[in-house]
Design an enzyme around this catalytic site. Sequence first.
Site, mmCIF file in Angstrom:
data_model
loop_
_atom_site.group_PDB
_atom_site.id
_atom_site.type_symbol
_atom_site.label_atom_id
_atom_site.label_comp_id
_atom_site.label_asym_id
_atom_site.label_seq_id
_atom_site.Cartn_x
_atom_site.Cartn_y
_atom_site.Cartn_z
ATOM 1 N N HIS A 104 0.827 -1.207 0.000
ATOM 2 C CA HIS A 104 0.000 0.000 0.000
ATOM 3 C C HIS A 104 0.863 1.260 0.000
ATOM 4 O O HIS A 104 2.039 1.209 0.345
ATOM 5 C CB HIS A 104 -0.915 0.031 1.235
ATOM 6 C CG HIS A 104 -2.109 -0.869 1.110
ATOM 7 N ND1 HIS A 104 -2.037 -2.214 1.361
ATOM 8 C CD2 HIS A 104 -3.388 -0.613 0.750
ATOM 9 C CE1 HIS A 104 -3.236 -2.754 1.162
ATOM 10 N NE2 HIS A 104 -4.081 -1.806 0.794
ATOM 11 N N LYS A 137 -0.831 5.038 4.485
ATOM 12 C CA LYS A 137 -1.794 4.146 5.147
ATOM 13 C C LYS A 137 -1.422 3.958 6.610
ATOM 14 O O LYS A 137 -0.277 3.644 6.924
ATOM 15 C CB LYS A 137 -1.831 2.790 4.423
ATOM 16 C CG LYS A 137 -2.880 1.844 4.965
ATOM 17 C CD LYS A 137 -3.059 0.652 4.049
ATOM 18 C CE LYS A 137 -4.026 -0.380 4.626
ATOM 19 N NZ LYS A 137 -5.364 0.150 4.868
HETATM 20 N N1 LIG Z 1 -12.698 -0.163 2.294
HETATM 21 C C1 LIG Z 1 -12.003 0.210 1.222
HETATM 22 O O1 LIG Z 1 -12.269 -0.217 0.074
HETATM 23 C C2 LIG Z 1 -10.881 1.202 1.407
HETATM 24 C C3 LIG Z 1 -10.162 1.672 0.308
HETATM 25 C C4 LIG Z 1 -9.176 2.632 0.521
HETATM 26 C C5 LIG Z 1 -8.938 3.101 1.809
HETATM 27 N N2 LIG Z 1 -9.645 2.600 2.853
HETATM 28 C C6 LIG Z 1 -9.510 3.107 4.224
HETATM 29 O O2 LIG Z 1 -10.218 4.345 4.285
HETATM 30 C C7 LIG Z 1 -9.660 5.149 5.341
HETATM 31 C C8 LIG Z 1 -9.374 6.545 4.807
HETATM 32 O O3 LIG Z 1 -8.330 6.493 3.857
HETATM 33 P P1 LIG Z 1 -7.812 7.826 3.129
HETATM 34 O O4 LIG Z 1 -6.638 7.397 2.335
HETATM 35 O O5 LIG Z 1 -8.954 8.517 2.456
HETATM 36 O O6 LIG Z 1 -7.335 8.690 4.401
HETATM 37 P P2 LIG Z 1 -7.096 10.276 4.471
HETATM 38 O O7 LIG Z 1 -6.168 10.496 5.606
HETATM 39 O O8 LIG Z 1 -6.757 10.820 3.122
HETATM 40 O O9 LIG Z 1 -8.557 10.863 4.851
HETATM 41 C C9 LIG Z 1 -9.143 10.762 6.115
HETATM 42 C C10 LIG Z 1 -9.992 12.006 6.322
HETATM 43 O O10 LIG Z 1 -10.783 11.827 7.509
HETATM 44 C C11 LIG Z 1 -10.849 13.108 8.155
HETATM 45 N N3 LIG Z 1 -11.273 12.897 9.545
HETATM 46 C C12 LIG Z 1 -10.505 12.617 10.625
HETATM 47 N N4 LIG Z 1 -11.281 12.510 11.724
HETATM 48 C C13 LIG Z 1 -12.571 12.710 11.328
HETATM 49 C C14 LIG Z 1 -13.823 12.711 11.999
HETATM 50 N N5 LIG Z 1 -13.906 12.457 13.322
HETATM 51 N N6 LIG Z 1 -14.949 12.937 11.281
HETATM 52 C C15 LIG Z 1 -14.875 13.183 9.948
HETATM 53 N N7 LIG Z 1 -13.716 13.193 9.250
HETATM 54 C C16 LIG Z 1 -12.577 12.940 9.939
HETATM 55 C C17 LIG Z 1 -9.454 13.681 7.980
HETATM 56 O O11 LIG Z 1 -9.416 15.081 8.199
HETATM 57 C C18 LIG Z 1 -9.152 13.283 6.534
HETATM 58 O O12 LIG Z 1 -9.568 14.288 5.626
HETATM 59 C C19 LIG Z 1 -8.421 4.384 5.831
HETATM 60 O O13 LIG Z 1 -8.765 3.659 6.986
HETATM 61 C C20 LIG Z 1 -8.111 3.428 4.688
HETATM 62 O O14 LIG Z 1 -7.435 2.253 5.109
HETATM 63 C C21 LIG Z 1 -10.607 1.658 2.669
#
Ligand SMILES: NC(=O)c1ccc[n+]([C@@H]2O[C@H](COP(=O)([O-])OP(=O)(O)OC[C@H]3O[C@@H](n4cnc5c(N)ncnc54)[C@H](O)[C@@H]3O)[C@@H](O)[C@H]2O)c1
Length: 234
Positions: A139, A143
């Site tokens: 990844h 992450k």
């Molecule tokens: N399930 C899937 O298919 C899949 C795919 C990709 C990523 N993910 C997961 O998704 C999650 C997010 O990944 P990302 O790369 O977008 O992360 P990122 O860090 O780019 O985005 C996270 C966002 O959440 C915000 N945030 C933090 N606390 C918050 C709260 N209490 N309420 C609302 N927003 C809040 C942050 O400010 C940030 O903008 C990770 O856990 C990642 O592993 C899952």
Amino acid sequence: MIRVGVAGAAGRMGQTVCSAVAEAPDMELVGRADPLLDLTLAQMLAQCSPEVVVDFTRPDTALANALECLRAGVHVVIGTTGFDVEALAEQARTIATTQGDTPANVLLAPNFAIGAVLMMRFAAEAAKHMAKAEIVELHHDGKLDAPSGTAARTAKLMAHASGGEPPPIHSVRLPGLVANQEVILGDVGQTLTIRHDTSGRESFMPGVLIAIRGVRTLERSPTVGLEQLLFQAR
Ligand SMILES: NC(=O)c1ccc[n+]([C@@H]2O[C@H](COP(=O)([O-])OP(=O)(O)OC[C@H]3O[C@@H](n4cnc5c(N)ncnc54)[C@H](O)[C@@H]3O)[C@@H](O)[C@H]2O)c1
């Protein structure tokens, strides 16, 4: 029209989800919660009245966010990985008992890419027939959790299918990667490799939209994995 709110709307995944929801003909993007956008989840729930919230935030906020949605009677689709799913299941069931005949549902999936869901299914099938396996997940270096939720779920499904131990997981974090996983199975004189590569976050969107459309109709909540909705639809 399904009224959809996105938590983590300023993040890498959240921005992609907002675009996909805004473009979906049967959905309306009603709120974008994120500390970076100066709108909390509580404010979004109160001001925007979403029917479904999609959460792509952080491992340390996903559980509290989901419980806040369920208490407000709002269905929740969780993509965030690396949090305590057992705690969510237990507390979600407690909340559901206070909500009468139609409690809000929760669906969480460690991977919404349909190819990755198929990879997990094929790996579970292969695990019944091959002697040993190992998982390598790769990844991007932003992450937060390791091993990935996808790798952990793949290992669990393979152990369940084979009746053996979960295969070991190796985690690689490097710039330039999005999300990739290889399941390598070995037996006398042969190996089988099942590999899934994600080259863009758009790959997750068809699965996220299926989850948003289906979360209201789930027979069991929480539901883990997209499989139930994906395979019943075909
Ligand atoms: N399930 C899937 O298919 C899949 C795919 C990709 C990523 N993910 C997961 O998704 C999650 C997010 O990944 P990302 O790369 O977008 O992360 P990122 O860090 O780019 O985005 C996270 C966002 O959440 C915000 N945030 C933090 N606390 C918050 C709260 N209490 N309420 C609302 N927003 C809040 C942050 O400010 C940030 O903008 C990770 O856990 C990642 O592993 C899952």
